[in-house]
Design an enzyme around this catalytic site. Structure first.
Site, mmCIF file in Angstrom:
data_model
loop_
_atom_site.group_PDB
_atom_site.id
_atom_site.type_symbol
_atom_site.label_atom_id
_atom_site.label_comp_id
_atom_site.label_asym_id
_atom_site.label_seq_id
_atom_site.Cartn_x
_atom_site.Cartn_y
_atom_site.Cartn_z
ATOM 1 N N TRP A 1 0.803 -1.224 0.000
ATOM 2 C CA TRP A 1 0.000 0.000 0.000
ATOM 3 C C TRP A 1 0.837 1.276 0.000
ATOM 4 O O TRP A 1 0.302 2.352 0.207
ATOM 5 C CB TRP A 1 -0.915 -0.015 1.228
ATOM 6 N N ASP A 2 2.155 1.175 -0.171
ATOM 7 C CA ASP A 2 3.034 2.349 -0.089
ATOM 8 C C ASP A 2 2.984 2.958 1.301
ATOM 9 O O ASP A 2 2.984 4.180 1.460
ATOM 10 C CB ASP A 2 2.648 3.388 -1.152
ATOM 11 N N MET A 3 2.976 2.124 2.316
ATOM 12 C CA MET A 3 2.949 2.587 3.696
ATOM 13 C C MET A 3 4.374 2.676 4.252
ATOM 14 O O MET A 3 4.704 2.078 5.287
ATOM 15 C CB MET A 3 2.063 1.679 4.556
#
Length: 821
Positions: free
Chosen positions: A500-502
């Site tokens: 999630w591009d976290m």
């Protein structure tokens, strides 16, 4: 057609159009598993239309019942929440008002039903308006409370401490607290702040720049001088009292390639004072040169902090004893004299430059850059860097490197895909390609000899089926590296198998907490997913409990999801979205958002990306981002700006490794993910008219107790004045990016909201105390300092705009202070 029937026929036609639009949307919504309410509503609108066309006063009763039922349904769904109620009534109530108009009512048949129906409908409209007015005064999203007063004396080691009136690092000190001990400005007098000076850098985003050209800089203040950088890496020195320019350095940045360059920004420069090292080694200082220690990597037993060594000396220009370090967007690290702005010969070469492209794989202009200020120790300059997100699987390395602070010689390198080999890489060799990088700001504890590195994810963000063991360990984590060797002391992962591009986006804040009567050396890490991890910075173990909670499954073919994800006792995780929390400017685009919600995958936080399309909430804009949070070491509290925006993520199968799938020829290749099985389509979850599909608020200010994990207060923050076609200052709680600061005077400052204001808040309660209109977006973290010249505390805000949020571009540095006495 008699003239007397024209008003009713016109109103009937309007009701018919509303019925058709509601009916189409309602059937579509029901077909994807949504509420059948809008089908029933469309039939009621249709019935009202037919009866009105026929001139039958029964239309008044039918619509009175319809409006009453719709109002009850709305209250059941969202309660007395004005902004949530608005799209549920902004079509239906005006329709009721229209039907109640005397000339419309008089065009209906004159019977007793007409009079009683008119009264019933009028009463229902009035009741709806009363509900609307009452809801305006409700605060269903706010949490009221007061943070504790000072509970400990802030003890900062001499190796970290800076003079009270200065701001010598991005987060003021190497601890990254974003807290100042200044107390001239208080909740009682902050409303008297006025502009003390303004400075224009001349560096404004242009058409040839990448879309994400942004001002994110926090200036430094050392002595009587401010130092800052601009998106094109100009460095400016200003007089702290007047804002007058002292010098300007232009690195002659290579013109960015819009197709390959994703970001163009500079969050700050780093400051180094070699005077301490000079005194320690008793060097000889002449008018021309000074001798300072040159560093070689010592051996370091595992687990033992290594003191900074005193080793043979090298010659340094006396003007460069105090120096600045500038990372650039074209892959350089430049040493400058803090006094003159001239390059410091001998650092890396005669041009004072270290080439960060050295030993890099996959050299492509614009694909690697350093946007954050490096970490400065007494003998090293430690720098990370960013690679382009989601372009390919063959990006440059995310290696973190330490250079001798005087000579620029490579001392160690830590590559997350080759973490054990930290000795300087040999000539002719390259680092591992596509390794997770650290694009944000790191923190440093000299007493423990540890640097705390916030890590990003390996591209592509949305597919992890090909990741190796080291990538799985270090992606989206905090890594404690031994400052003198680069060896890993501990690692704590904030998201497992991140799809999630976290990234861990923010500089960790170091603070000593009093827990059960004992002093604990802590680290506070704000994350995109909303968790605030409070860890023992010596061991990496949680100080506030962290539990593993079940996470949704269902990854695409060839990938998998982690069965659990970590959750902190201090969490700003938002409530899961529901169909009822969908929003719009009107009932019609709210229906469209309901349909979109039901048409995509969503099982709560960490719903994996999918070919169907998934809702990611919070999105990769982050509940917190690079602006981080501010921590008060005496009160042991946190002040932050949590933001809640849903995004969507759809994976598109790729036919081969080279074809464009989601972008046009000549456009930037972002999200193509060349070499991966899928490209991605990502963006904010918006309605057809461009508004967020989730109901507001989208942004808050919040205060929390770091010793207990309690969120003590939370208040809706910011207006839509600069986001809506009509510039009305409605306080809806808007998104923001950039961070806050706190002061001992009990005031917090923030400028990052997407409306153009700098604001001050009471740290104790979170109440807004002051605001000042900005000429452009203020998406940067403020700073504060003391000027001996006027005996005043200043607060500096940067208003340059942020390309990826669409705020107005500018180039202004604005300083505020109390009036001169």
């Amino acid at each position: 057609m008699p003239f007397s029937t024209i008003p009713s026929r016109i109103v009937a036609a309007i009701f018919l159009l509303a019925a058709l639009a509601t009916g189409v949307g309602g059937v579509w919504l029901a077909a994807v598993g949504g509420s059948p309410f809008y089908i029933v509503l469309s039939l009621a609108l249709l019935a009202t239309s037919v009866l009105t066309w026929q001139g039958r006063p029964l239309a008044l009763w039918v619509y009175a019942a319809t409006l009453a039922a719709a109002m009850i349904w709305a209250l059941i769904e969202v309660g007395l929440d004005w902004w949530a109620l608005a799209p549920r009534g902004d079509i239906l109530v005006p329709l009721g008002v229209l039907l109640c108009l005397p000339w419309v009512v008089r065009s209906l048949s004159a019977t007793s039903v007409r009079r009683t129906g008119w009264m019933a409908l009028g009463g229902t409209v009035a009741a709806s308006l009363v509900v609307a007015v009452v809801s305006m005064f409700m605060d269903p999203h706010n949490i009221a409370g007061s943070l504790p007063e000072a509970r400990a004396e802030a003890s900062v080691p001499a190796t970290v401490a800076v003079p009270d009136g200065e701001w010598q690092s991005y987060g003021r000190t190497a601890y990254g607290q974003r807290y100042s001990p200044l107390d001239q400005i208080t909740p009682d007098n902050v409303s008297s702040l006025e502009v003390a000076w303004e400075y224009k850098t001349g560096d404004i985003r242009g058409e040839s720049d990448p879309g994400e050209t942004t001002y994110e800089v926090t200036p430094l203040k050392v002595g009587d001088t401010l130092y800052l950088c601009t998106p094109h890496n100009l460095v400016v020195a200003l007089d702290a009292e007047t804002g007058a320019e002292k010098w300007l350095f232009d690195p002659l940045l290579q013109q960015p390639d819009k197709e390959n360059t994703q970001h163009l920004t500079c969050r700050g420069v780093s400051y180094y004072d070699g005077a301490g090292a000079l005194a320690a080694s008793a060097p000889r200082v002449t008018n021309a040169v000074a001798t300072v220690p040159a560093i070689q990597p010592p051996s370091d037993p595992a687990g033992t902090p290594t003191p900074d060594p005193v080793l043979p000396v090298e010659t340094v220009n006396a003007d460069c004893v105090q120096r600045l370090f500038l990372p650039t967007a074209d892959g350089r690290l430049i040493a400058l004299s803090a006094a003159t702005g001239e390059v410091c010969p001998g650092f890396g070469g005669d041009d004072g430059t270290v080439d960060l492209w050295a030993n890099m794989p996959n050299v492509t202009a614009g694909a690697y850059y350093s946007t954050s200020p490096p970490v400065v120790t007494s003998n090293l300059i430690v720098v990370g860097g960013a690679v382009n997100d989601n372009v390919s699987t063959t990006e440059p390395s995310g290696v973190v490197r330490a250079f001798d602070i005087n000579t620029g010689a490579l001392v160690w390198n830590w590559d997350s895909r080759n973490p054990e080999e930290t000795a300087p890489i040999a000539d002719g060799q390259t680092y591992m390609e596509n390794s997770p990088n650290s694009w944000s700001v790191s923190s440093y504890d000299p007493a423990l000899g540890l640097i705390y590195v916030p890590m990003g994810n390996q591209p592509p963000d949305q597919f992890g089926g090909n990741r190796d063991e080291n990538v799985e360990r270090y992606s989206s984590s905090i890594v404690a590296l031994e400052a003198q060797t680069g060896k890993v002391r501990w690692v704590f992962q904030g998201v497992h198998h991140d799809l999630w591009d976290m990234d861990v986006p923010a500089q960790p804040s170091l603070i000593d907490l009093t827990i059960e009567g004992k002093t604990v050396p802590a680290l506070v890490a704000a994350t995109k997913q909303g968790e605030i991890f409070v860890l023992n910075r010596e061991t990496g173990e949680p100080v506030l409990p962290v539990t593993e909670v079940p996470a949704p499954g269902g990854a695409v073919a060839g990938d998998f999801t982690a069965p659990t994800q970590p959750k902190s006792a201090l969490s700003f995780e938002p409530k899961p979205l529901t169909e009822a929390s969908m929003w719009g400017a009107t009932m019609f685009d709210q229906i469209a958002c309901r349909i979109a919600f039901r048409s995509m995958n969503y099982e709560g936080r960490y719903t994996p990306p999918s070919e169907k399309g998934s809702i990611i909430y919070p999105g990769n804009f982050g509940a917190f981002n690079w602006g981080a949070v501010s921590v008060d070491p005496e009160r042991q509290v946190l002040f932050g700006m949590p933001v809640y925006l849903a995004f969507t993520s759809k994976l598109v199968p790729r036919p081969n490794a080279e074809a464009r799938v989601v972008t046009a020829d000549g456009a930037p290749s972002f999200n193509e993910n060349y070499g991966a099985p899928y490209a991605s389509e990502m963006g904010a979850f918006l309605s057809p008219v461009g508004l967020p599909c989730q109901q507001p608020p989208w942004g808050y200010v919040a205060g929390a107790d770091l010793t207990t994990g309690e969120i003590v207060y939370r208040h809706v923050n910011g207006t839509v004045q600069d986001l809506s076609p009509i510039p009305l200052p409605f306080r809806m709680g808007v998104p923001g990016i950039g961070g806050p600061i706190m002061t001992k005077g009990g005031v917090a400052f923030l400028s990052g909201t997407l409306d153009y204001y700098a604001r001050a808040y009471d740290v104790t309660t979170g109440k807004q105390l002051w605001q000042s209109r900005l000429p452009a977006g203020g998406q940067a973290t403020p700073m504060t300092y003391w000027s001996d010249a006027s005996q005043r505390q200043f607060v500096v805000v940067v208003a340059g705009g942020h390309g990826s949020t669409g705020t107005k571009a500018g180039d202004e540095i604005i300083a505020y202070a109390l009036p001169k006495s």
